[in-house]
Design a protein around this motif. Structure first.
Motif, short mmCIF file in Angstrom:
data_model
loop_
_atom_site.label_atom_id
_atom_site.label_comp_id
_atom_site.label_asym_id
_atom_site.label_seq_id
_atom_site.Cartn_x
_atom_site.Cartn_y
_atom_site.Cartn_z
N MET A 1 0.88 -1.23 0.06
CA MET A 1 0.00 0.23 0.04
C MET A 1 0.76 1.35 -0.03
SD MET A 1 -2.87 -1.52 2.64
CE MET A 1 -4.12 0.14 2.34
N ILE A 2 1.98 1.19 0.63
CA ILE A 2 3.00 2.32 0.82
C ILE A 2 3.61 2.60 -0.77
CG2 ILE A 2 5.20 3.06 1.59
CD1 ILE A 2 3.42 3.72 3.42
N GLU A 3 4.08 1.59 -1.19
CA GLU A 3 4.42 1.64 -2.57
C GLU A 3 3.52 2.18 -3.51
OE1 GLU A 3 7.69 -2.19 -2.27
OE2 GLU A 3 5.78 -2.25 -3.46
N ASN A 4 2.27 1.63 -3.67
CA ASN A 4 1.04 2.29 -4.27
C ASN A 4 0.82 3.60 -4.29
OD1 ASN A 4 1.21 -0.16 -5.66
ND2 ASN A 4 -0.53 -0.90 -4.35
N ALA A 5 0.95 3.91 -2.93
CA ALA A 5 0.82 5.42 -2.72
C ALA A 5 1.88 6.50 -2.92
CB ALA A 5 0.54 5.61 -0.99
N LEU A 6 3.14 6.12 -2.77
CA LEU A 6 4.04 6.94 -3.14
C LEU A 6 4.45 6.76 -4.78
CD1 LEU A 6 6.44 6.35 -0.14
CD2 LEU A 6 4.91 8.46 -0.66
N LYS A 7 4.46 5.57 -5.37
CA LYS A 7 4.95 5.52 -6.71
C LYS A 7 6.31 6.02 -6.84
CE LYS A 7 0.51 4.72 -8.77
NZ LYS A 7 -0.22 4.79 -7.55
N MET A 8 7.23 6.03 -6.18
CA MET A 8 8.69 6.33 -5.85
C MET A 8 9.48 5.26 -6.20
SD MET A 8 8.73 9.33 -3.11
CE MET A 8 10.30 9.71 -3.30
N TYR A 9 10.73 5.49 -6.41
CA TYR A 9 11.84 4.23 -6.63
C TYR A 9 11.95 3.76 -5.32
CZ TYR A 9 15.84 1.66 -8.01
OH TYR A 9 16.79 0.51 -7.98
N LYS A 10 11.76 2.59 -5.02
CA LYS A 10 12.48 1.87 -3.86
C LYS A 10 13.92 1.53 -3.98
CE LYS A 10 10.85 -2.41 -2.55
NZ LYS A 10 9.93 -3.23 -2.05
N VAL A 11 14.64 2.24 -3.03
CA VAL A 11 16.12 2.31 -3.18
C VAL A 11 16.60 0.93 -2.29
CG1 VAL A 11 18.15 3.30 -2.75
CG2 VAL A 11 16.33 4.67 -3.28
N THR A 12 16.19 1.00 -1.07
CA THR A 12 16.53 0.01 -0.24
C THR A 12 15.22 -0.66 0.66
OG1 THR A 12 17.21 1.42 1.53
CG2 THR A 12 18.82 0.69 -0.01
N GLU A 13 15.43 -1.81 1.02
CA GLU A 13 14.36 -2.36 1.89
C GLU A 13 15.07 -3.22 3.06
OE1 GLU A 13 10.65 -5.65 2.12
OE2 GLU A 13 10.98 -4.17 0.38
N GLN A 14 14.83 -2.87 4.21
CA GLN A 14 15.63 -3.63 5.47
C GLN A 14 14.70 -4.07 6.60
OE1 GLN A 14 18.65 -0.79 6.39
NE2 GLN A 14 19.98 -1.63 4.96
N LYS A 15 14.87 -5.30 6.93
CA LYS A 15 14.02 -5.95 8.09
C LYS A 15 15.05 -6.44 9.15
CE LYS A 15 10.71 -7.66 4.88
NZ LYS A 15 10.10 -8.69 4.30
N ASP A 16 14.27 -5.98 10.30
CA ASP A 16 14.70 -6.36 11.73
C ASP A 16 13.51 -7.24 12.32
OD1 ASP A 16 13.32 -4.44 13.11
OD2 ASP A 16 15.00 -3.20 12.77
N ASN A 17 13.59 -7.60 13.69
CA ASN A 17 12.59 -8.01 14.53
C ASN A 17 11.36 -7.31 14.67
OD1 ASN A 17 14.24 -10.41 14.70
ND2 ASN A 17 15.01 -9.79 16.63
#
Length: 213
Positions: free
Chosen positions: A144-160
């Motif tokens: 939903m965030i990606e659809n709302a912004l429609k900007m280029y996703k540079v990085t995605e990092q996950k933790d606990n």
């Protein structure tokens, strides 16, 4: 009319002094011809509307509504209505809202890293925490965030605890815009911290306020 049904979609065309909303309108009501068809926008500074004299079934036509562009980037939401005449009676049919959001003014641009740009824009930072409605889990929230912004996703990092995503784009003045989102689960709901940096705090605030899910 309970038996009436129309199909309408729209495009946004941005010019130096005006914004032109281009509506594709299809009359799907068999045997019904309508006249003087146009689209009005509530609370908009309308310069001109270009109507269609008559629309027959199953015709598709283009309607135009032109508003004044009085600043470089206009973030707004307008209630729209279809106006037409049928059998000599003036009618109004409520449409969905017309939106000037992030995707109109900030365009996706591919970049290897946004870290240096992020640091240089720190004085323009605005942050907000929002709940993402109807998101069943973090993955749905990210979509939903990606659809709302429609900007280029540079990085995605996950933790606990959270997922951090960096988005990048250029605004219509060719200035850098970087948005960092941090998504997590709180009391069973998807919550997102949105941090925006751009050419000014005012623009960063407008970008955050205009994000809709």
């Amino acid at each position: 009319d309970a038996d009436s049904e129309f199909v309408v979609s729209y495009f946004v065309n941005v010019y130096k002094k005006h914004i032109v909303f281009e509506f594709l309108f299809t009359n799907t009501v068999e045997g019904m011809d309508i006249e003087n068809v146009s689209v009005m926008l509530e609370d908009a500074d309308i310069v001109e509307t270009i109507p269609m004299e008559i629309v027959q079934y199953p015709q598709t036509v283009t309607l135009y509504t032109v508003i004044k562009r009085d600043k470089p980037m206009m973030f707004a939401r307008y209630k729209s209505s279809l106006l037409y005449t049928h059998d000599g009676n003036e009618e109004e049919w409520e449409l969905g809202d017309v939106v000037l959001g992030v995707s109109i003014w900030v365009h996706k641009v591919k970049i290897a890293s946004a870290n240096e740009i992020w640091e240089t824009l720190k004085n323009s930072e605005i942050a907000a925490v929002v709940k993402i409605p109807n998101a069943k889990g973090t993955a749905a929230g990210i979509s939903m965030i990606e659809n709302a912004l429609k900007m280029y996703k540079v990085t995605e990092q996950k933790d606990n605890k959270k997922t951090t995503i960096m988005f990048y784009g250029k605004d219509v003045a060719n200035n850098d815009v970087v948005v960092m989102t941090q998504l997590g689960i709180s009391r069973g709901e998807v919550v997102c911290r949105i941090i925006t940096r751009s050419s000014s705090k005012e623009l960063s605030e407008e970008i955050i306020q205009s994000i809709e899910f």
